[in-house]
Design an enzyme around this catalytic site. Structure first.
Site, PDB file in Angstrom:
ATOM      1  N   ARG A   1       3.774   8.460  15.603  1.00  0.00           N
ATOM      2  CA  ARG A   1       4.878   7.499  15.532  1.00  0.00           C
ATOM      3  C   ARG A   1       6.142   8.147  14.962  1.00  0.00           C
ATOM      4  O   ARG A   1       6.124   8.732  13.893  1.00  0.00           O
ATOM      5  CB  ARG A   1       4.451   6.277  14.701  1.00  0.00           C
ATOM      6  CG  ARG A   1       3.462   5.390  15.462  1.00  0.00           C
ATOM      7  CD  ARG A   1       2.999   4.212  14.645  1.00  0.00           C
ATOM      8  NE  ARG A   1       1.937   4.546  13.720  1.00  0.00           N
ATOM      9  CZ  ARG A   1       1.252   3.657  12.978  1.00  0.00           C
ATOM     10  NH1 ARG A   1       1.553   2.381  13.058  1.00  0.00           N
ATOM     11  NH2 ARG A   1       0.290   4.039  12.171  1.00  0.00           N
TER      12      ARG A   1
ATOM     13  N   LYS B   1       3.290  14.705  10.730  1.00  0.00           N
ATOM     14  CA  LYS B   1       2.951  15.588   9.608  1.00  0.00           C
ATOM     15  C   LYS B   1       1.529  16.086   9.823  1.00  0.00           C
ATOM     16  O   LYS B   1       0.829  15.584  10.707  1.00  0.00           O
ATOM     17  CB  LYS B   1       3.105  14.876   8.270  1.00  0.00           C
ATOM     18  CG  LYS B   1       2.115  13.763   8.012  1.00  0.00           C
ATOM     19  CD  LYS B   1       2.274  13.342   6.576  1.00  0.00           C
ATOM     20  CE  LYS B   1       1.289  12.294   6.164  1.00  0.00           C
ATOM     21  NZ  LYS B   1       1.414  11.922   4.786  1.00  0.00           N
TER      22      LYS B   1
ATOM     23  N   LEU C   1      10.910  17.654  -1.758  1.00  0.00           N
ATOM     24  CA  LEU C   1      12.113  18.487  -1.622  1.00  0.00           C
ATOM     25  C   LEU C   1      11.816  19.627  -0.657  1.00  0.00           C
ATOM     26  O   LEU C   1      12.158  20.777  -0.921  1.00  0.00           O
ATOM     27  CB  LEU C   1      12.560  19.017  -2.993  1.00  0.00           C
ATOM     28  CG  LEU C   1      13.157  17.983  -3.943  1.00  0.00           C
ATOM     29  CD1 LEU C   1      13.549  18.632  -5.281  1.00  0.00           C
ATOM     30  CD2 LEU C   1      14.387  17.296  -3.342  1.00  0.00           C
TER      31      LEU C   1
ATOM     32  N   ASN D   1       9.805   3.811  -0.589  1.00  0.00           N
ATOM     33  CA  ASN D   1       9.901   4.614   0.639  1.00  0.00           C
ATOM     34  C   ASN D   1      11.324   5.101   0.884  1.00  0.00           C
ATOM     35  O   ASN D   1      11.539   6.228   1.317  1.00  0.00           O
ATOM     36  CB  ASN D   1       9.402   3.810   1.852  1.00  0.00           C
ATOM     37  CG  ASN D   1       7.906   4.007   2.053  1.00  0.00           C
ATOM     38  OD1 ASN D   1       7.266   4.723   1.296  1.00  0.00           O
ATOM     39  ND2 ASN D   1       7.352   3.369   3.061  1.00  0.00           N
TER      40      ASN D   1
ATOM     41  N   GLU E   1       0.847  -1.199   0.000  1.00  0.00           N
ATOM     42  CA  GLU E   1       0.000   0.000   0.000  1.00  0.00           C
ATOM     43  C   GLU E   1       0.879   1.245   0.000  1.00  0.00           C
ATOM     44  O   GLU E   1       1.819   1.340   0.769  1.00  0.00           O
ATOM     45  CB  GLU E   1      -0.912  -0.035   1.232  1.00  0.00           C
ATOM     46  CG  GLU E   1      -1.893   1.109   1.287  1.00  0.00           C
ATOM     47  CD  GLU E   1      -2.638   1.305  -0.033  1.00  0.00           C
ATOM     48  OE1 GLU E   1      -3.320   0.374  -0.486  1.00  0.00           O
ATOM     49  OE2 GLU E   1      -2.506   2.388  -0.635  1.00  0.00           O
TER      50      GLU E   1
ATOM     51  N   CYS F   1       6.078   5.047   8.754  1.00  0.00           N
ATOM     52  CA  CYS F   1       6.633   4.236   7.657  1.00  0.00           C
ATOM     53  C   CYS F   1       8.116   4.476   7.381  1.00  0.00           C
ATOM     54  O   CYS F   1       8.910   3.542   7.468  1.00  0.00           O
ATOM     55  CB  CYS F   1       5.823   4.471   6.388  1.00  0.00           C
ATOM     56  SG  CYS F   1       4.167   3.773   6.509  1.00  0.00           S
TER      57      CYS F   1
ATOM     58  N   LYS G   1      10.875   3.151   9.998  1.00  0.00           N
ATOM     59  CA  LYS G   1      10.970   1.691  10.154  1.00  0.00           C
ATOM     60  C   LYS G   1      11.283   1.001   8.819  1.00  0.00           C
ATOM     61  O   LYS G   1      11.989  -0.005   8.789  1.00  0.00           O
ATOM     62  CB  LYS G   1       9.691   1.126  10.779  1.00  0.00           C
ATOM     63  CG  LYS G   1       8.536   0.957   9.841  1.00  0.00           C
ATOM     64  CD  LYS G   1       7.370   0.203  10.474  1.00  0.00           C
ATOM     65  CE  LYS G   1       6.164   0.161   9.559  1.00  0.00           C
ATOM     66  NZ  LYS G   1       6.334  -0.587   8.330  1.00  0.00           N
TER      67      LYS G   1
HETATM   68  N1  LIG Z   1       0.173   4.122   8.043  1.00  0.00           N
HETATM   69  C1  LIG Z   1       0.539   4.333   6.782  1.00  0.00           C
HETATM   70  O1  LIG Z   1       0.554   5.457   6.295  1.00  0.00           O
HETATM   71  C2  LIG Z   1       0.961   3.174   5.912  1.00  0.00           C
HETATM   72  C3  LIG Z   1       1.068   3.372   4.527  1.00  0.00           C
HETATM   73  C4  LIG Z   1       1.434   2.288   3.723  1.00  0.00           C
HETATM   74  C5  LIG Z   1       1.697   1.065   4.301  1.00  0.00           C
HETATM   75  N2  LIG Z   1       1.598   0.910   5.655  1.00  0.00           N
HETATM   76  C6  LIG Z   1       1.868  -0.419   6.224  1.00  0.00           C
HETATM   77  O2  LIG Z   1       0.617  -1.023   6.534  1.00  0.00           O
HETATM   78  C7  LIG Z   1       0.732  -1.838   7.708  1.00  0.00           C
HETATM   79  C8  LIG Z   1      -0.276  -1.385   8.749  1.00  0.00           C
HETATM   80  O3  LIG Z   1       0.040  -0.061   9.131  1.00  0.00           O
HETATM   81  P1  LIG Z   1      -0.987   0.837   9.968  1.00  0.00           P
HETATM   82  O4  LIG Z   1      -0.399   2.189  10.039  1.00  0.00           O
HETATM   83  O5  LIG Z   1      -2.355   0.648   9.402  1.00  0.00           O
HETATM   84  O6  LIG Z   1      -0.879   0.119  11.394  1.00  0.00           O
HETATM   85  P2  LIG Z   1      -1.857   0.252  12.635  1.00  0.00           P
HETATM   86  O7  LIG Z   1      -1.065  -0.133  13.804  1.00  0.00           O
HETATM   87  O8  LIG Z   1      -2.581   1.567  12.596  1.00  0.00           O
HETATM   88  O9  LIG Z   1      -2.975  -0.855  12.350  1.00  0.00           O
HETATM   89  C9  LIG Z   1      -2.793  -2.232  12.485  1.00  0.00           C
HETATM   90  C10 LIG Z   1      -4.056  -2.786  13.136  1.00  0.00           C
HETATM   91  O10 LIG Z   1      -4.044  -4.207  13.048  1.00  0.00           O
HETATM   92  C11 LIG Z   1      -4.652  -4.704  14.221  1.00  0.00           C
HETATM   93  N3  LIG Z   1      -4.258  -6.137  14.335  1.00  0.00           N
HETATM   94  C12 LIG Z   1      -3.035  -6.656  14.592  1.00  0.00           C
HETATM   95  N4  LIG Z   1      -3.081  -7.998  14.568  1.00  0.00           N
HETATM   96  C13 LIG Z   1      -4.365  -8.336  14.275  1.00  0.00           C
HETATM   97  C14 LIG Z   1      -5.045  -9.580  14.079  1.00  0.00           C
HETATM   98  N5  LIG Z   1      -4.410 -10.747  14.163  1.00  0.00           N
HETATM   99  N6  LIG Z   1      -6.363  -9.549  13.812  1.00  0.00           N
HETATM  100  C15 LIG Z   1      -7.026  -8.372  13.702  1.00  0.00           C
HETATM  101  N7  LIG Z   1      -6.435  -7.169  13.861  1.00  0.00           N
HETATM  102  C16 LIG Z   1      -5.122  -7.149  14.130  1.00  0.00           C
HETATM  103  C17 LIG Z   1      -4.126  -3.818  15.323  1.00  0.00           C
HETATM  104  O11 LIG Z   1      -4.927  -3.877  16.481  1.00  0.00           O
HETATM  105  C18 LIG Z   1      -4.172  -2.442  14.635  1.00  0.00           C
HETATM  106  O12 LIG Z   1      -5.400  -1.771  14.850  1.00  0.00           O
HETATM  107  C19 LIG Z   1       2.198  -1.692   8.151  1.00  0.00           C
HETATM  108  O13 LIG Z   1       2.930  -2.758   7.618  1.00  0.00           O
HETATM  109  C20 LIG Z   1       2.625  -0.397   7.526  1.00  0.00           C
HETATM  110  O14 LIG Z   1       4.003  -0.345   7.281  1.00  0.00           O
HETATM  111  C21 LIG Z   1       1.220   1.925   6.467  1.00  0.00           C
END
Ligand SMILES: NC(=O)c1ccc[n+]([C@@H]2O[C@H](COP(=O)([O-])OP(=O)(O)OC[C@H]3O[C@@H](n4cnc5c(N)ncnc54)[C@H](O)[C@@H]3O)[C@@H](O)[C@H]2O)c1
Length: 438
Positions: free
Chosen positions: A331, A324, A253, A211, A151, A263, A266
């Site tokens: 985070r 931001k 930039l 990224n 994503e 993101c 990490k």
């Molecule tokens: N936040 C962003 O802008 C973004 C953008 C692109 C990609 N990502 C990627 O997407 C992934 C998720 O990021 P996020 O920011 O949404 O994280 P987040 O922590 O906001 O959401 C993850 C959710 O998953 C839930 N969860 C964990 N294990 C579970 C399970 N077994 N069953 C049901 N729910 C469960 C947690 O309770 C939490 O609410 C990461 O790998 C991140 O790197 C994030």
């Protein structure tokens, strides 16, 4: 079409709601009871512009549901997306895959017919293969294919990014999985979104490479900003001159206090690990991680220098805490090392952020005073520090600040103010990469 989304966080909730908007029936499974209760009561557990309305409309239409029963959600779903967190593992920076593998095991126990298991979480190369093994080990009899669909949405513009992305990347070796995902993404195909089909490993690596490249652009312009300060150039002039070259592009930039967020920190760290493990160390990315960490740590020193060399006993106003604008996400926000260090050095900090204060409270030092407005945060402070560029801060007039503040020091780590206007009103103004012209 029916799908399940495991994880209802920033990515799972936005993608789930957007797929529902495409007309798909989506069951979001959320394990955190507080987040789930909020979703089931129609409250958004995160701040993302437009998300409340999108979710409400699709819940009302019966296409979007929230629960914690993975079996009910996965049974009969053509595709199951894993959108759980992959934070940096403490100590070594590897992506912590425990939530991903736990979700994979739960999915394996729940599938009941042909299913495509798709990682939307950002996961290191090889994770898709490992998930396929988990499926085979737990349920050798079930028919499952694995795909990677990273994503690329940005918090703060997540719905627009999901609905009108620059591209969709789908990594799979299976024609059947490809057909299912092609059908799911048909609305984007119809608006001519490039949809790239790759192998699983290429899709996994694409997300990290993208990224890391964006993080590199930010880190690069930050270093150019440092040079500008020494040589008397304005970094915005340089960034414009550089970015208008179509090969480079103007985005990312913008100089600042160093990147944070859920993101880039990490993912760059994880890429360093992936590269080393693969025997192909990525020295550029290793360096940018180091440069950015040091930059975030050094920003408090900039404030101290602007305050005449010490902040002991001084009251400092802080505008913006989130990593931001237009998100409540704290985070790895640059505000964390900056505010923590200022407090350690004896400053009293008053802070205001339009959305992030609830998330900031457990992270920042307990002595920080949270304000309800810009005016309150600026009142009777010796220095005002801008850490996040929320739009509402841009409108603050220098004369109003002059009335409110007891001191005359502005440290603008996002360059949202006009330096000449600030200096014209008698402020001592420090920005990023914009040395005072003699
Ligand atoms: N936040 C962003 O802008 C973004 C953008 C692109 C990609 N990502 C990627 O997407 C992934 C998720 O990021 P996020 O920011 O949404 O994280 P987040 O922590 O906001 O959401 C993850 C959710 O998953 C839930 N969860 C964990 N294990 C579970 C399970 N077994 N069953 C049901 N729910 C469960 C947690 O309770 C939490 O609410 C990461 O790998 C991140 O790197 C994030």
């Amino acid at each position: 079409m029916r799908i399940a989304m495991i994880g209802g966080g920033y990515v799972g909730l936005v993608s789930g709601a957007c797929f529902a908007e495409f007309g798909v029936e989506v069951s979001v499974v959320e394990a955190d009871p507080t987040r789930l209760a909020a979703l089931q009561e129609g409250r958004m557990p995160i701040y993302e512009p437009g998300l409340d309305k999108l979710v409400a409309a699709n819940v009302a239409a019966g296409r979007l549901t929230f629960g914690n029963d993975i079996k009910a959600a996965v049974g009969g779903a053509e595709a199951v997306f894993i959108a759980v967190g992959t934070p940096a593992r403490r100590g070594d920076g590897h992506a912590d895959l425990r939530y991903v593998y736990a979700a994979a095991e739960q999915i394996a126990a729940a599938v009941d017919g042909y299913t495509v298991v798709v990682t939307k979480s950002t996961v290191p190369v090889g994770t898709g293969r490992r998930i396929a093994e988990i499926m085979r080990d737990h349920r050798p009899e079930v028919d499952v294919d694995v795909a990677s669909n990273p994503e690329f949405l940005r918090e703060g513009n997540a719905i627009g990014d999901f609905m009108r992305p620059d591209r969709v990347v789908i990594g799979t070796d299976s024609d059947r999985a490809r057909e299912v995902l092609q059908r799911l993404y048909r609305p984007l195909f119809l608006i001519e979104t490039p949809i790239l089909f790759t192998g699983v490993e290429a899709a996994e690596l694409t997300k990290y490479a993208a990224n890391a490249f964006l993080a590199l652009k930010i880190t690069f312009i930050n270093e150019i900003a440092d040079i500008c300060e020494r040589v008397g150039a304005d970094v915005h002039d340089v960034a414009r001159g550089v970015g208008l070259d179509g090969r480079i592009g103007r985005k990312f930039l913008h100089p600042g206090p160093g990147f944070g967020g859920s993101c880039f920190p990490k993912d760059t760290l994880a890429l360093v690990r992936i590269a080393r493990d693969a025997g192909a160390p990525c020295r550029l990315v290793e360096t940018l991680v180091d440069v950015n960490d040091k930059r975030k740590d050094s920003m408090a020193d900039r404030v101290v220098a602007a305050c005449g060399g010490h902040v002991q006993g001084k009251t400092i106003g802080v505008l913006g805490l989130t990593f931001k604008p237009e998100t409540d996400d704290m985070r790895e926000a640059p505000s964390i090392p900056i505010v923590t260090k200022l407090v350690e050095l004896g400053a009293s900090v008053k802070a205001f952020d339009p959305q992030g204060m609830d998330q900031a409270r457990p992270i920042l030092p307990p002595s920080v005073v949270y304000c309800q407005s810009v005016s309150e945060a600026a009142s009777d402070v010796e220095a005002l520090v801008v850490i996040t560029e929320w739009n509402e801060f841009r409108a603050v007039s220098p004369s109003r600040l002059m009335e409110l503040m007891s001191g005359k020091i502005i440290v603008d780590l996002r360059n949202i103010f006009d330096p000449d206007a600030m200096r014209g009103h008698g402020f001592s103004y420090t920005g990023i990469g914009r040395a005072e012209r003699s």
